[in-house]
Design a protein around this motif. Structure first.
Motif, PDB file in Angstrom:
ATOM      1  N   ILE A 156      56.489  12.872  56.305  1.00  0.00           N
ATOM      2  CA  ILE A 156      57.372  14.155  57.193  1.00  0.00           C
ATOM      3  C   ILE A 156      58.383  15.063  56.419  1.00  0.00           C
ATOM      4  N   ILE A 157      59.129  14.477  55.510  1.00  0.00           N
ATOM      5  CA  ILE A 157      59.786  15.412  54.949  1.00  0.00           C
ATOM      6  C   ILE A 157      59.049  15.699  53.489  1.00  0.00           C
ATOM      7  N   SER A 158      58.426  14.794  52.922  1.00  0.00           N
ATOM      8  CA  SER A 158      57.638  16.366  52.363  1.00  0.00           C
ATOM      9  C   SER A 158      56.353  16.844  53.024  1.00  0.00           C
ATOM     10  N   LYS A 159      56.189  16.597  54.139  1.00  0.00           N
ATOM     11  CA  LYS A 159      55.018  18.286  54.825  1.00  0.00           C
ATOM     12  C   LYS A 159      56.220  19.205  55.573  1.00  0.00           C
ATOM     13  N   TYR A 160      57.359  19.337  55.352  1.00  0.00           N
ATOM     14  CA  TYR A 160      58.237  20.008  55.796  1.00  0.00           C
ATOM     15  C   TYR A 160      59.230  20.477  54.839  1.00  0.00           C
ATOM     16  N   GLY A 161      59.133  19.517  53.727  1.00  0.00           N
ATOM     17  CA  GLY A 161      60.048  19.897  52.368  1.00  0.00           C
ATOM     18  C   GLY A 161      61.925  19.200  52.849  1.00  0.00           C
ATOM     19  N   LEU A 162      61.841  18.849  53.741  1.00  0.00           N
ATOM     20  CA  LEU A 162      63.256  18.410  54.315  1.00  0.00           C
ATOM     21  C   LEU A 162      64.080  17.276  53.346  1.00  0.00           C
ATOM     22  N   ALA A 163      63.856  17.420  51.855  1.00  0.00           N
ATOM     23  CA  ALA A 163      64.500  16.527  50.748  1.00  0.00           C
ATOM     24  C   ALA A 163      65.908  16.472  51.085  1.00  0.00           C
ATOM     25  N   GLU A 164      66.152  17.669  51.042  1.00  0.00           N
ATOM     26  CA  GLU A 164      67.582  18.022  51.035  1.00  0.00           C
ATOM     27  C   GLU A 164      68.151  18.262  52.215  1.00  0.00           C
ATOM     28  N   ASN A 165      67.753  18.178  53.451  1.00  0.00           N
ATOM     29  CA  ASN A 165      68.497  18.087  53.713  1.00  0.00           C
ATOM     30  C   ASN A 165      69.938  17.636  54.505  1.00  0.00           C
ATOM     31  N   GLU A 166      70.548  17.611  54.348  1.00  0.00           N
ATOM     32  CA  GLU A 166      71.446  16.859  54.921  1.00  0.00           C
ATOM     33  C   GLU A 166      71.360  16.016  56.300  1.00  0.00           C
ATOM     34  N   TRP A 167      71.209  16.789  57.772  1.00  0.00           N
ATOM     35  CA  TRP A 167      71.162  16.291  58.760  1.00  0.00           C
ATOM     36  C   TRP A 167      70.493  15.592  58.558  1.00  0.00           C
ATOM     37  N   VAL A 168      69.095  15.242  58.248  1.00  0.00           N
ATOM     38  CA  VAL A 168      67.657  14.875  58.504  1.00  0.00           C
ATOM     39  C   VAL A 168      68.181  13.383  57.153  1.00  0.00           C
ATOM     40  N   GLN A 169      69.263  13.271  56.536  1.00  0.00           N
ATOM     41  CA  GLN A 169      68.535  12.714  55.447  1.00  0.00           C
ATOM     42  C   GLN A 169      69.939  11.912  56.441  1.00  0.00           C
ATOM     43  N   GLY A 170      71.438  11.980  56.816  1.00  0.00           N
ATOM     44  CA  GLY A 170      71.514  11.255  58.000  1.00  0.00           C
ATOM     45  C   GLY A 170      71.480  10.722  59.118  1.00  0.00           C
ATOM     46  N   ILE A 171      69.895  11.175  59.468  1.00  0.00           N
ATOM     47  CA  ILE A 171      69.429  10.511  60.336  1.00  0.00           C
ATOM     48  C   ILE A 171      68.778   9.034  59.497  1.00  0.00           C
ATOM     49  N   TYR A 172      67.780   9.318  58.532  1.00  0.00           N
ATOM     50  CA  TYR A 172      67.673   7.903  57.899  1.00  0.00           C
ATOM     51  C   TYR A 172      68.841   7.199  57.750  1.00  0.00           C
ATOM     52  N   ASN A 173      69.505   7.098  57.170  1.00  0.00           N
ATOM     53  CA  ASN A 173      70.406   6.339  56.740  1.00  0.00           C
ATOM     54  C   ASN A 173      70.558   5.576  58.165  1.00  0.00           C
ATOM     55  N   ASP A 174      70.830   5.987  59.702  1.00  0.00           N
ATOM     56  CA  ASP A 174      70.746   5.517  60.699  1.00  0.00           C
ATOM     57  C   ASP A 174      69.231   4.808  61.322  1.00  0.00           C
ATOM     58  N   LYS A 175      68.315   4.481  60.550  1.00  0.00           N
ATOM     59  CA  LYS A 175      67.623   4.107  60.933  1.00  0.00           C
ATOM     60  C   LYS A 175      66.906   2.855  61.831  1.00  0.00           C
ATOM     61  N   MET A 176      68.082   2.264  61.139  1.00  0.00           N
ATOM     62  CA  MET A 176      68.468   0.446  61.671  1.00  0.00           C
ATOM     63  C   MET A 176      68.858   0.728  62.853  1.00  0.00           C
ATOM     64  N   LYS A 177      69.591   1.707  63.948  1.00  0.00           N
ATOM     65  CA  LYS A 177      69.929   1.499  64.842  1.00  0.00           C
ATOM     66  C   LYS A 177      69.307   2.474  65.829  1.00  0.00           C
ATOM     67  N   TRP A 178      67.683   3.308  65.116  1.00  0.00           N
ATOM     68  CA  TRP A 178      67.148   4.067  66.033  1.00  0.00           C
ATOM     69  C   TRP A 178      65.608   3.504  66.205  1.00  0.00           C
ATOM     70  N   ALA A 179      64.880   3.578  65.103  1.00  0.00           N
ATOM     71  CA  ALA A 179      63.973   3.398  64.449  1.00  0.00           C
ATOM     72  C   ALA A 179      63.411   2.232  64.898  1.00  0.00           C
ATOM     73  N   THR A 180      61.905   2.160  65.752  1.00  0.00           N
ATOM     74  CA  THR A 180      61.286   1.256  66.853  1.00  0.00           C
ATOM     75  C   THR A 180      61.124  -0.228  65.498  1.00  0.00           C
ATOM     76  N   ALA A 181      60.954   0.198  64.453  1.00  0.00           N
ATOM     77  CA  ALA A 181      60.001  -0.979  63.209  1.00  0.00           C
ATOM     78  C   ALA A 181      61.534  -1.834  63.207  1.00  0.00           C
ATOM     79  N   TYR A 182      62.983  -1.427  62.945  1.00  0.00           N
ATOM     80  CA  TYR A 182      63.712  -2.009  62.671  1.00  0.00           C
ATOM     81  C   TYR A 182      64.188  -3.136  64.186  1.00  0.00           C
ATOM     82  N   LEU A 183      64.167  -2.474  64.778  1.00  0.00           N
ATOM     83  CA  LEU A 183      65.140  -2.638  66.056  1.00  0.00           C
ATOM     84  C   LEU A 183      64.485  -4.135  66.883  1.00  0.00           C
ATOM     85  N   ARG A 184      62.887  -3.901  66.583  1.00  0.00           N
ATOM     86  CA  ARG A 184      61.582  -5.182  67.212  1.00  0.00           C
ATOM     87  C   ARG A 184      62.359  -6.825  67.537  1.00  0.00           C
TER      88      ARG A 184
END
Length: 480
Positions: free
Chosen positions: A323-351
């Motif tokens: 997704i990051i590569s497809k839409y060129g969001l590597a430098e987006n601050e808001w997207v990076q903030g979401i990724y840093n909080d992945k342990m609190k929202w991504a199903t893979a980390y909360l199973r």
């Protein structure tokens, strides 16, 4: 006497196209009575000369009309007679189609007031009450009052309930609840004589928290009270998969300090029993409060949710990178903030953590949707407390209905694994059984491809009926 005089006045002062239909007010004593035109008198000049008014001037309704009729009662015979009669008006008379709008002809009788108060107590909005009563009586010209009259009556009724101030009325209400409910508790703070923060929970909510405190979800609603205080609702899903409310808080601000205060007081009401997991939205102030009040407890953010079929961390990372590569969001601050909080929202980390099937904020939004049917931004604290009690009754009636469906009705068994389905129907509540039944149906669609037996272990290799490539393996130990 007044009604007879009005009828006589109408008969005398009526023309073909114009009518003075009840355009009168009365000034009555024991021995004399007077009916004057509704436009008698005039407004004092000093009110019209004020130019520093914050509101616009009210329209002029009185033009010093001299039309009137006066009656006196003879002191010997006791009969009434006309002493003065002025029939000339200095203004056009009111056509019949407007007669129900004249102030002297409007007003709520006792039956109307009782009906309006009862409907309002049940959460019906004032505009809907007006529509109902208009339909009941057959039109706006027959209802006997206007929408403004109804609003004024309801406002007057509410003011009479809070004679000593809204805050003291609320505190008195909470104390009365505590007298009838031993488990009812509230915590509040006052600032300059005003209610600053308030947290409360009744006995039924305390009992529910004792059973379902493994997960706690809380969120703020829109500011649905006259003081614009945000409402925080503590909730969770129960064993029926339905929303259960544990308690509420009215806060002065949506800040980290106020959220910390609310959480600490809420836990104190609940005998300091911590939850096994906390679910909130992405509000930063809430997150800071949770980290302090619930240290080390799993925290799930419902602000984002990628996909429910993300099974592994590896797949999540791969899809995120795509997704990051497809839409060129590597430098987006808001997207990076979401990724840093992945342990609190991504199903893979909360199973490995249990959150009561709460994946999104739809549960909190459902509470808000129901609440808006009972309250609005103009109601006082006291009325808000009464309305919120109605919301609690609504949810608890749903729980009672679900209990009845579970204890007194048995579902029809329809799967090929009847013994498993029958056991699940006895073990689970009706709503949860529907989810388990889906799993049983999925298991019934599996094909056994191999069944090797090695000693005390029996191994079953299966595949899905429509997907032969999806392989599952089960091992069972034979117990003598």
């Amino acid at each position: 006497m007044e009604n007879d005089g009005k009828e006589s006045y109408k008969d005398v002062d009526q023309s073909e196209d114009l009518s003075v239909e009840y355009e009168c007010s009365s000034d009555e004593s024991d021995d004399k009575s007077q009916l004057v035109c509704n436009k008698a008198g005039e407004r004092h000049w000093k009110h019209l000369k004020r130019y520093n008014r914050q509101r616009e001037h009210r329209t002029i309704t009185r033009v010093n009309c001299r039309a009137k009729i006066r009656f006196i009662r003879h002191y010997r015979t006791g009969k009434w007679k006309v002493s003065v009669f002025e029939s000339e008006h200095n203004h056009p008379l009111c056509p019949p189609k407007y007669k129900h709008l004249i102030t002297a002809n409007r007003g709520l009788n006792e039956a109307d007031k009782t009906q309006a108060d009862s409907l309002r107590a049940c959460g019906v909005k004032t505009c809907h009450i007006m529509g109902y009563m208009v339909s009941q009586k057959g039109g706006y010209d027959k209802v006997g009052f206007t929408s403004k009259d109804l609003h004024n009556h309801i406002s007057k009724t509410m003011r009479s309930k809070v004679k000593d101030g809204d805050v003291f009325a609320v505190l008195a209400y909470l104390l009365s609840k505590a007298d009838s409910d031993p488990l009812f508790l509230e915590k509040f703070t006052l600032k300059d004589g005003r209610l600053d923060n308030l947290v409360w929970a009744d006995g039924a909510s305390v009992v529910d928290y004792e059973y379902f405190s493994d997960v706690l979800a809380f969120d703020t609603t829109y500011k649905k009270n006259v003081y614009n205080k945000p409402l925080v609702i503590f909730s969770r899903t129960n064993h029926h998969g339905q929303t259960t409310i544990f308690g509420c808080a009215l806060l002065s601000y949506e800040r980290s300090e106020t959220f910390k205060w609310a959480l600490k007081k809420f836990l104190k009401i609940m005998s300091r029993k911590l939850s096994g997991g906390v679910v909130t939205d992405g509000d930063r102030a809430m997150r800071e409060a949770i980290l302090e009040v619930f240290p080390g407890i799993p925290h799930r953010l419902c602000a984002w949710h990628l996909h429910r079929n993300v099974f592994t961390v590896q797949i999540f990372e791969e899809r995120w990178s795509e997704i990051i590569s497809k839409y060129g969001l590597a430098e987006n601050e808001w997207v990076q903030g979401i990724y840093n909080d992945k342990m609190k929202w991504a199903t893979a980390y909360l199973r490995e953590h249990f959150f009561g099937r709460i994946r999104t904020t739809s549960q909190c939004e459902g509470i808000h949707s129901l609440l808006k049917n009972y309250v609005d931004s103009k109601i006082s604290f006291l009325e808000f407390m009464h309305k919120f009690s109605e919301v609690l009754k609504h949810y608890r009636n749903n729980h009672l209905t679900a209990d009845f469906e579970t204890f007194y009705k048995f579902p029809v068994l329809t799967t090929c694994l009847e013994s498993f389905e029958k056991q699940a129907a006895k073990l689970y509540t009706r709503n949860i059984f529907k989810l388990v039944k889906d799993e049983i149906e999925a298991a019934g669609a599996l094909n056994v491809t191999e069944c090797p037996n090695s000693g005390d272990i029996v191994e079953y290799n299966t595949s899905e009926y429509f997907n032969q490539q999806w392989q599952l393996s089960y091992e069972f130990i034979i117990v003598p």
